[in-house]
Structures are given as structure tokens and as C-alpha cells.
Design an enzyme around this catalytic site. Structure first.
Site, PDB file in Angstrom:
ATOM      1  N   CYS A 122       0.632  -1.340  -0.396  1.00 16.42           N
ATOM      2  CA  CYS A 122      -0.555  -0.427  -0.195  1.00 16.42           C
ATOM      3  C   CYS A 122       0.602   1.119  -0.236  1.00 16.42           C
ATOM      4  O   CYS A 122       0.393   2.213  -0.698  1.00 16.42           O
ATOM      5  CB  CYS A 122      -0.882   0.350   1.360  1.00 16.42           C
ATOM      6  N   HIS A 130      -2.662   0.946   6.491  1.00 15.17           N
ATOM      7  CA  HIS A 130      -3.076   0.970   5.258  1.00 15.17           C
ATOM      8  C   HIS A 130      -3.370   1.910   4.783  1.00 15.17           C
ATOM      9  O   HIS A 130      -4.072   3.030   5.546  1.00 15.17           O
ATOM     10  CB  HIS A 130      -4.152   0.224   5.586  1.00 15.17           C
ATOM     11  N   HIS A 158      -5.940   1.950  -4.580  1.00 19.67           N
ATOM     12  CA  HIS A 158      -4.770   1.466  -3.443  1.00 19.67           C
ATOM     13  C   HIS A 158      -4.735   0.252  -3.732  1.00 19.67           C
ATOM     14  O   HIS A 158      -4.702  -0.354  -4.661  1.00 19.67           O
ATOM     15  CB  HIS A 158      -5.526   1.306  -1.815  1.00 19.67           C
TER      16      HIS A 158
END
Length: 390
Positions: free
Chosen positions: A302, A350, A362
Site C-alpha cells: 500500500c 494502510h 490502493h
């Protein structure tokens, strides 16, 4: 040697972002109880499908948390290894100069002996534990020329500096060892969590996998609904802003050029240009696999994706989510603009890049691919903060 990494307190949120209230926790508890009540009764100790789903999601999240720790340790290890290499090169060069200074002293002592001076034993001096004490005891300095004294001073300077650099190198090697141990530990944790998740999923029947897919589809539909609602709210807020700006311009007696709005407009335009480049890069990565610790070009995790996207726009941001969240200006979700970074979970493990209308690009998790998805993919409470990096 113990690691000197600062621990990150759990539950910390960036200023200006709402912390979930007790009511949220209560609603979550009710939801979990409802899920349990609706789950198929178990005649044995086998967990319900909902419990398996939650466990797998938790394992993936733990793996991602360990991945960010791995990324941080990897970055620190690389920097520390570079520092150690630099110090060792410096020590080698200084040692060479020290040897040259020692040889110069030997030549001076030999020259004194040839001229008939009462000189100390050169070998005894060169092997002395403390040459300075040896010089003091024999009063050798009193019998040296100016050039010879300079050689002695140079020797002791080189000796002192070399010893200091050797101490620095030793300390850096110890820090490097700590970083390498952190790296190994984080890597082992990631691999274990992913292995546990795969084992749980492997035990599901084809029917259970189909039901699990249906549950995931319903979650995605709910996330899309919330994203659409956010898009409507943002559009309405923008419409009102434009109406108010137009009204203020009509009522103002100050010429627009003197109002100071041109600088703000220019700044917004500059950010939009950079954000467009970052988003163009992110879109071009869609379909590439999530791989923990990866920074491209064939796969990403990520934070590796968001770092690469903004680098394509000419903006350097840190490697890991813990640092990326502080690399810019925090804005409210209602004011999020394309290009902003959206961070998730209280431990900030994240991140995605906002594209507007409640959506982001993402790298989701192991086994998935870079994709567009609602920022509500894991529920509204999962959103930690929004940061504008440039």
C-alpha cells in the site's frame, strides 16, 4: 544491544480527525452480536463463516501492520549499512595515514641515532602501549627538531581520530545488527500471519467459499453506497462554496486582484497539477499484484504504491504509512481532493490515494491487485485521516 526504535502509541489520531465515540463501539458490539445470532448453529467446535471471515481479515491486517514494520526496518537497515560502509572506509584511510605517521617517527628516531644523539630504542617506542607516556618519560621531545615534533603531533592526532572513528563504526555496527534483527522479526511475522490466513481459507468448502464471496459482495455494495453519498455531499458543498464566492465578489468593493484569492487559486492549481500526475501513475498500476514490501514496478504494497505515485509527480514522501501520515497537511474527509492520501486504522497501517467521489486507488492486501475501491471498503470507522502531501 537493545533496539532504540521509538514505539508508536496505539490509538493516536492526527489532530482534527474524529476519534470513534463509545457509541460507535456499542454499535459494533451490537453488529457482532447480530452476526453471531444470524450465523448457522454449529454442532461442533467449527467456527461460523462470519468468524472465519473476521479472523482472516484480522490476520491480513496484522500482516499489513508487520509489513509496515518490515518496510521501516528495511529502510533503516539500508541507511545504517551505508553509514557503516562510510565509516569503515574512513577508518581504513585513517589507519593508512596513522601507519604513515608511525613510519615517519621511526625514520626520525633512526636519523637521531645516526647523528649520535642519545635516542631511545625505536622498536620499544613503536611497540609501546602509550607512546605519549614513553615520550614524556624519555624527554624525547626536547631532543627533536621542529619537523620531527610536527611528525609526532601528526601521529598523535591521527591516532586519536582513528580511535574515535573505530568507536563510531563499532556502535553503528551494533545498531545495524539491531535493525537486521527487527527486519527478520517483522518478516517472520508477515509470513506467519499470511500462512495462518491461507490455512483458514483452505479449510472452507466450495459452498462456504461461495457464501463468503456473497458476504464480501454485500460489503462492497454498502461501501459503494457510502462513497456515492460522500460524493453527493462534496458536490453540494462545492456548489455552495462557489455560490458564496460569487456573492461575495458581487458585494465586495475591493477589486478581485487585491482580494488575495489569486494566490490561493494558484496554489490549488499547482496541487491539482501534481495530483493529476500522481493519479495518472496510480491508474497505470491497476491490475498489478499486492506484494508485501514491494515498491514497484511490477508489484506494490500500500505505501509503496502511494510513494511511487507521488514520486512520479515530483514529490518525495516517506516509505512507510507511519511517516507518510505526517508528510503533509491534514484535511477533513469532506474537503478531500483527488491526490490526497487516505489512511486507515488506529495503528495507521494502510493507505490509498483518493480519486474523488468517495473512491481511491490502493494496493489492498495479499492475494489482491491494485484497484479502485470505495474508501469505506472496511467501514467508516476504519478511516483514520486524510493528508494532502504537497
Amino acid at each position: 544491544m537493545a533496539s532504540h526504535r521509538k514505539s508508536r502509541p496505539a490509538g493516536t489520531r492526527v489532530a482534527g480527525i474524529r476519534t470513534p465515540a463509545l457509541a460507535t463501539a456499542a454499535l459494533t458490539s451490537v453488529a457482532l452480536l447480530s452476526q453471531t445470532a444470524n450465523a448457522s448453529p454449529s454442532t461442533d467446535d467449527k467456527p461460523s463463516l462470519e468468524e472465519v471471515e473476521k479472523k482472516v481479515d484480522d490476520l491480513y491486517r496484522q500482516a499489513e501492520s508487520a509489513t509496515e514494520k518490515y518496510n521501516a526496518a528495511k529502510d533503516k537497515t539500508a541507511k545504517q549499512r551505508k553509514r557503516v560502509d562510510t565509516l569503515l572506509d574512513d577508518v581504513a584511510q585513517r589507519t593508512q595515514k596513522l601507519n604513515e605517521a608511525r613510519e615517519e617517527l621511526g625514520r626520525n628516531a633512526a636519523a637521531q641515532y645516526r647523528t649520535g644523539a642519545t635516542a631511545p630504542d625505536t622498536a620499544t617506542f613503536l611497540l609501546a602501549d602509550n607512546p605519549q607516556d614513553y615520550f614524556d618519560q624519555t624527554q624525547l621531545m626536547d631532543r627533536m627538531t621542529g619537523r620531527q615534533k610536527e611528525s609526532v603531533d601528526d601521529y598523535f592526532t591521527q591516532q586519536s581520530e582513528t580511535m574515535e572513528k573505530r568507536r563510531e563504526a563499532t556502535q553503528s555496527l551494533e545498531t545495524l545488527t539491531d535493525s537486521q534483527n527487527d527486519l527478520k522479526s517483522a518478516k517472520a511475522t508477515v509470513q506467519q500471519k499470511l500462512s495462518d490466513a491461507r490455512e483458514l481459507l483452505s479449510k472452507l468448502t466450495a459452498e462456504e467459499k461461495a457464501r463468503l464471496a456473497a458476504i464480501e459482495k454485500r460489503k462492497q455494495e454498502e461501501a459503494a453506497r457510502k462513497a456515492a453519498e460522500l460524493a453527493r455531499q462534496q458536490a453540494e458543498a462545492e456548489r455552495q462554496r462557489q455560490e458564496e464566492a460569487a456573492q461575495q465578489q458581487q458585494e465586495s468593493t475591493t477589486p478581485p486582484a487585491d482580494s488575495g484569492t489569486s494566490d490561493s487559486s494558484s496554489a490549488d492549481s499547482s496541487y491539482a497539477t501534481k495530483a493529476e500526475k500522481a493519479l495518472a501513475f496510480a491508474r497505470s498500476q491497476i491490475g498489478k499484484p499486492y506484494v508485501w514490501g514491494a515498491t514497484g514496478p511490477d508489484s506494490y504494497d500500500c505505501s509503496g504504491l502511494t510513494q511511487a505515485a507521488w514520486k512520479a509527480a515530483g514529490v518525495d514522501i516517506p516509505r512507510v504509512t507511519y511517516d507518510q501520515v505526517n508528510a503533509g497537511t491534514t484535511v477533513s474527509l469532506a474537503n478531500a481532493q483527488p491526490g490526497d492520501l487516505v489512511f486507515f486504522y488506529d495503528d495507521i497501517t494502510h493507505v490509498g490515494i483518493y480519486i474523488g467521489n468517495g473512491m481511491m486507488i490502493h494496493a489492498p492486501k495479499p492475494g489482491a491487485y491494485v484497484r479502485e475501491e470505495s474508501i469505506y471498503y472496511d467501514g467508516e470507522s476504519a478511516i483514520h485521516s486524510v493528508v494532502r502531501p504537497a
